[in-house]
Each structure stands twice: as structure tokens, then as C-alpha cells.
Design a protein around this motif. Structure first.
Motif, PDB file in Angstrom:
ATOM      1  N   GLY A 321       0.806  -1.214   0.000  1.00  0.00           N
ATOM      2  CA  GLY A 321       0.000   0.000   0.000  1.00  0.00           C
ATOM      3  C   GLY A 321       0.839   1.264   0.000  1.00  0.00           C
ATOM      4  O   GLY A 321       1.966   1.290   0.509  1.00  0.00           O
ATOM      5  N   ILE A 322       0.269   2.328  -0.555  1.00  0.00           N
ATOM      6  CA  ILE A 322       0.960   3.618  -0.540  1.00  0.00           C
ATOM      7  C   ILE A 322       0.547   4.423   0.689  1.00  0.00           C
ATOM      8  O   ILE A 322       1.096   5.507   0.923  1.00  0.00           O
ATOM      9  N   LEU A 323      -0.431   3.908   1.446  1.00  0.00           N
ATOM     10  CA  LEU A 323      -0.814   4.458   2.738  1.00  0.00           C
ATOM     11  C   LEU A 323      -0.656   3.368   3.786  1.00  0.00           C
ATOM     12  O   LEU A 323      -0.634   2.177   3.460  1.00  0.00           O
ATOM     13  N   GLU A 324      -0.578   3.775   5.036  1.00  0.00           N
ATOM     14  CA  GLU A 324      -0.592   2.786   6.111  1.00  0.00           C
ATOM     15  C   GLU A 324      -1.946   2.092   6.130  1.00  0.00           C
ATOM     16  O   GLU A 324      -2.987   2.701   5.855  1.00  0.00           O
ATOM     17  N   ASP A 325      -1.946   0.796   6.462  1.00  0.00           N
ATOM     18  CA  ASP A 325      -3.199   0.040   6.509  1.00  0.00           C
ATOM     19  C   ASP A 325      -4.206   0.680   7.465  1.00  0.00           C
ATOM     20  O   ASP A 325      -5.416   0.678   7.209  1.00  0.00           O
ATOM     21  N   GLU A 326      -3.726   1.221   8.569  1.00  0.00           N
ATOM     22  CA  GLU A 326      -4.620   1.857   9.541  1.00  0.00           C
ATOM     23  C   GLU A 326      -5.365   3.035   8.916  1.00  0.00           C
ATOM     24  O   GLU A 326      -6.556   3.230   9.162  1.00  0.00           O
ATOM     25  N   LYS A 327      -4.686   3.810   8.098  1.00  0.00           N
ATOM     26  CA  LYS A 327      -5.308   4.943   7.409  1.00  0.00           C
ATOM     27  C   LYS A 327      -6.347   4.462   6.408  1.00  0.00           C
ATOM     28  O   LYS A 327      -7.466   5.003   6.328  1.00  0.00           O
ATOM     29  N   LEU A 328      -5.998   3.430   5.624  1.00  0.00           N
ATOM     30  CA  LEU A 328      -6.959   2.858   4.678  1.00  0.00           C
ATOM     31  C   LEU A 328      -8.195   2.335   5.398  1.00  0.00           C
ATOM     32  O   LEU A 328      -9.319   2.457   4.914  1.00  0.00           O
ATOM     33  N   ASN A 329      -7.971   1.735   6.540  1.00  0.00           N
ATOM     34  CA  ASN A 329      -9.064   1.185   7.331  1.00  0.00           C
ATOM     35  C   ASN A 329     -10.072   2.282   7.692  1.00  0.00           C
ATOM     36  O   ASN A 329     -11.291   2.099   7.586  1.00  0.00           O
ATOM     37  N   GLU A 330      -9.569   3.436   8.112  1.00  0.00           N
ATOM     38  CA  GLU A 330     -10.439   4.547   8.487  1.00  0.00           C
ATOM     39  C   GLU A 330     -11.184   5.103   7.272  1.00  0.00           C
ATOM     40  O   GLU A 330     -12.369   5.450   7.361  1.00  0.00           O
ATOM     41  N   ILE A 331     -10.515   5.144   6.139  1.00  0.00           N
ATOM     42  CA  ILE A 331     -11.156   5.614   4.904  1.00  0.00           C
ATOM     43  C   ILE A 331     -12.293   4.674   4.504  1.00  0.00           C
ATOM     44  O   ILE A 331     -13.390   5.111   4.138  1.00  0.00           O
ATOM     45  N   VAL A 332     -12.044   3.379   4.589  1.00  0.00           N
ATOM     46  CA  VAL A 332     -13.064   2.385   4.231  1.00  0.00           C
ATOM     47  C   VAL A 332     -14.297   2.539   5.110  1.00  0.00           C
ATOM     48  O   VAL A 332     -15.441   2.524   4.627  1.00  0.00           O
ATOM     49  N   LYS A 333     -14.108   2.699   6.401  1.00  0.00           N
ATOM     50  CA  LYS A 333     -15.250   2.825   7.321  1.00  0.00           C
ATOM     51  C   LYS A 333     -16.053   4.099   7.059  1.00  0.00           C
ATOM     52  O   LYS A 333     -17.266   4.123   7.265  1.00  0.00           O
ATOM     53  N   LYS A 334     -15.401   5.148   6.561  1.00  0.00           N
ATOM     54  CA  LYS A 334     -16.106   6.385   6.239  1.00  0.00           C
ATOM     55  C   LYS A 334     -16.866   6.282   4.914  1.00  0.00           C
ATOM     56  O   LYS A 334     -17.945   6.855   4.766  1.00  0.00           O
ATOM     57  N   LEU A 335     -16.284   5.581   3.964  1.00  0.00           N
ATOM     58  CA  LEU A 335     -16.762   5.637   2.582  1.00  0.00           C
ATOM     59  C   LEU A 335     -17.779   4.557   2.209  1.00  0.00           C
ATOM     60  O   LEU A 335     -18.703   4.802   1.434  1.00  0.00           O
ATOM     61  N   PHE A 336     -17.633   3.361   2.769  1.00  0.00           N
ATOM     62  CA  PHE A 336     -18.449   2.234   2.321  1.00  0.00           C
ATOM     63  C   PHE A 336     -19.536   1.899   3.344  1.00  0.00           C
ATOM     64  O   PHE A 336     -19.260   1.839   4.551  1.00  0.00           O
TER      65      PHE A 336
END
Length: 387
Positions: A321-336
């Protein structure tokens, strides 16, 4: 993480394999019910053996469907049209044993003025995507499915008229630093008429199936090809091996790449998160890879029965990933949307689309009906990630 040189194998089966027959029957019944009653609760299981289909499960619906007719039509369409094949759509016994869904489960699942629609069961579900193929699937399972589809096509179109419905495929690929390099081995087993020779069968399968699917640059002089390794495959289908719904879960998903949750898919309406949340997890993972945020992604969702929100969400990119997994995790919870109701609405899952999923994989097939294969969240993912 796997690095250096290694080999990975995935398998697929044709629509005439007894377990896949069971999946298709269960999903054909589900489709027939959803066509009349989109809010039905369906958990339909199929068992097949010589000359017999047994349909069981829990179904709560306001409509009537002719289950024996659906069973026979599905068996006919697959190609079991003669008693010589061990099961025939005209003469097989069809036994049904159906109850309604437990009221204890319905209390938590049904949406009310005071209660959001809850998950139909507890459990964990996984979705996966990688950049090995255009459809963002592992190359091994993608090739295995395409070989199985081609095997059915040459039978149905009478290019190889001596073939019968049952069959299996398997592909082994050599990887170097997680990138596919070449095909190491191909295994194809196909049921056939007793009078065809093994030599002719192998020649025809190589010419009309393998060469039509596998890119020539992926094959070299070291590639091993096995066609009906025992030399004979006349007795097949439910006569040779009982069929059961939900027994090919690795074939249904990613061919062994990534992880797998605890439940199967076929015969279950989308209130069952075993199915709907697995589709959402694939949708999330595929959009992340399509957005260029990772080369490989696995998403896990977990639920408690009767509770709407997931008890956990996990995104892993295995160092790609180009972002930390923790950051992606937060994005997923906001978006989906991750509640059962949100997933069903976003992916339009209350439609009679499920028989299509029951063979050649639930993922990696970019059909109009497969909304979870769309990459329509790429723009929003890039915006939220700042990339």
C-alpha cells in the motif's frame, strides 16, 4: 511475505461437477423466490446422488415456486439429459424438506421502527484483490475458471461432442517476487463417452481448450500438461460423487489466495452476511487496488447476529500500500456502507442474479449483474486518501 521463486496452484470445476450442480440448483431456487418476493428469507441446500436430488433448508416467503420444476430445468440446462449419465432431469427423484426461518433469528434480522436490520448470523467474511490480471484476481484461479468455462463451451457447442458435463481444471503458476512468470502445470479432467481414446481426448483438449485460453508466452517446454491423468473418466456427476451446496468455497472465491470466512454463499438470500458482506469485502478490496492505493489488498468484515454494524473491519495490503493500513481502514469505514441494509442497497442485492454466480466464481467476472465487481469508488478513494 513470499519472495523469490515459488509455485501456487488453484482449481476450478465445471457446471456439471456434482457440488456445482448443487450450488446452481440452490441459487436457481433463490432466484425464483426473489423474483416474486424480494424480501424473502432463503437458506436452501441441495444434496445430489445417483438419480436423486434432495432440497432442504429454511425458507420464509409470501410466494410459491415450483421447486421440482426448477430442479429439473437446472439439471437439464447443465447437460444431464440421459440416464446413462447417472442422473437425468426427466426421471430423477426430487425430494423437498423445507421449514420456515427461525423466529428467534427473525427478531434480530428483520428491520422495525425500533431496530435496524441486523446481520443474519455471526461470522467473518473476506474480500481480496490483486493486480495480477485485468479483473484484479489471482492469475491461477482466473486461468482455472476460464479453462472450465471453455471445457463446457466445447461440449455444449458440440466442438467436442463426446464430452460429458462433469469436469475439473487446475493451474500451477511459477512466481518470482510475487509476480507470475510462467505456467508450471495444467491439469484437466473431463468426463467423456466410453469409446473415445485417451490419446484423442488429450490432443483435442490441448487444441480446443488449453490453447484457446492460456497465452502462449506463459507456456514453455517445461510446462506439464495432464489430461485425465487416470486415463479414463466415464462415470461422473452425482453417480460418481455426491454433490452438496457450499462445498466448493475456495473455487467460489480466490483459489486459495487470501483468506476465507466461515460460510458458503449459494442458496442464501443477501440478509445472510456470509454472502452479502463477502461481496462488499471484494468490492472494497477491488476498488482499493483499482485506485492504485495497493497492489494487493485483503478486507475482513465481522458481524454479530442481529447487530447491524460490523464488530470489526480490517484492511491489509501486505506491504504493497501507498498508505498505512490503519489509514486505509479509516477511509473504508467512512466511505463504504457496512450494515446489512447498507450493503444490500448499495450493491442492489435483492435481485434474481444468483444462479449466475454459482459456477466459474463469484468474483472476477465483470458482468452487469455483478455490482460488487464495479470500480466506481476509485475517484472517492483517491480524494479521501489525498493521492
Amino acid at each position: 511475505m513470499l519472495n523469490g521463486k515459488y509455485f501456487f496452484t488453484s482449481e476450478s470445476v465445471t457446471e456439471g461437477h456434482p457440488d456445482k450442480m448443487a450450488d446452481q440448483i440452490s441459487d436457481a431456487i433463490l432466484d425464483a423466490i426473489l423474483k416474486e418476493d424480494k424480501d424473502a428469507r432463503v437458506a436452501c441446500e441441495t444434496f445430489l446422488t445417483t438419480g436423486m436430488a434432495v432440497i432442504g433448508g429454511e425458507i420464509s416467503t409470501s410466494c410459491y415456486v415450483d421447486i421440482p420444476k426448477i430442479v429439473r430445468e437446472t439439471i437439464r440446462d447443465i447437460g444431464y439429459t440421459s440416464v446413462d449419465y447417472g442422473i437425468c432431469y426427466k426421471t430423477c427423484a426430487v425430494i423437498t424438506t423445507i421449514d420456515s426461518q427461525s423466529k428467534d433469528i427473525a427478531i434480530g434480522v428483520d428491520k422495525t421502527a425500533k431496530h435496524a436490520q441486523g446481520a443474519g448470523d455471526q461470522g467473518m467474511m473476506f474480500g481480496y484483490a490483486c493486480n495480477e490480471t485485468e479483473e484484479l484476481m489471482p492469475m491461477t484461479i482466473s486461468m482455472a475458471h476460464k479453462l472450465s468455462e471453455r471445457l463446457a463451451k466445447v461440449r455444449k457447442e458440440k466442438i467436442l461432442p463426446y464430452l460429458r458435463p462433469d469436469g475439473k481444471t487446475q493451474v500451477t503458476i511459477e512466481y518470482f517476487d510475487k509476480q507470475p512468470v510462467r505456467v508450471e502445470a495444467i491439469v484437466i479432467s473431463s468426463q467423456h463417452h466410453p469409446e473415445i481414446s485417451s490419446k484423442q481426448l488429450k490432443k483435442d483438449i490441448i487444441e480446443h481448450v488449453i490453447k484457446q485460453v492460456i497465452a502462449p508466452e506463459m507456456v514453455d517446454e517445461k510446462t506439464k500438461i495432464f489430461v485425465n491423468p487416470t486415463g479414463r473418466f466415464v462415470t461422473g456427476g452425482p453417480q460418481a460423487d455426491t454433490g452438496l451446496t457450499g462445498r466448493k468455497i475456495i473455487v467460489d472465491t480466490y483459489g486459495g489466495k487470501g483468506s476465507h470466512g466461515g460460510g458458503a454463499f449459494s442458496g442464501k438470500d443477501p440478509s445472510k452476511v456470509d454472502r452479502s458482506a463477502s461481496y462488499m469485502a471484494r468490492y472494497i478490496a477491488k476498488n482499493i487496488v483499482a485506485a492504485g492505493l495497493a497492489r494487493e489488498c485483503e478486507v475482513q468484515l465481522a458481524y454479530a447476529i442481529g447487530i447491524a454494524d460490523p464488530v470489526s473491519v480490517m484492511v491489509r495490503t501486505f506491504g504493497t500500500g501507498i498508505l498505512e493500513d490503519e489509514k486505509l481502514n479509516e477511509i473504508v469505514k467512512k466511505l463504504f456502507p457496512l450494515t446489512p441494509e447498507g450493503i444490500i442497497k448499495h450493491l442492489s442485492l435483492k435481485r434474481p442474479i444468483y444462479k449466475l454466480t454459482a459456477v466459474y466464481g463469484h468474483f472476477g467476472r465483470e458482468l452487469e449483474e455483478f455490482t460488487w465487481e464495479k470500480t466506481d469508488m476509485v475517484k472517492k478513494l483517491k480524494e479521501l486518501s489525498g493521492k
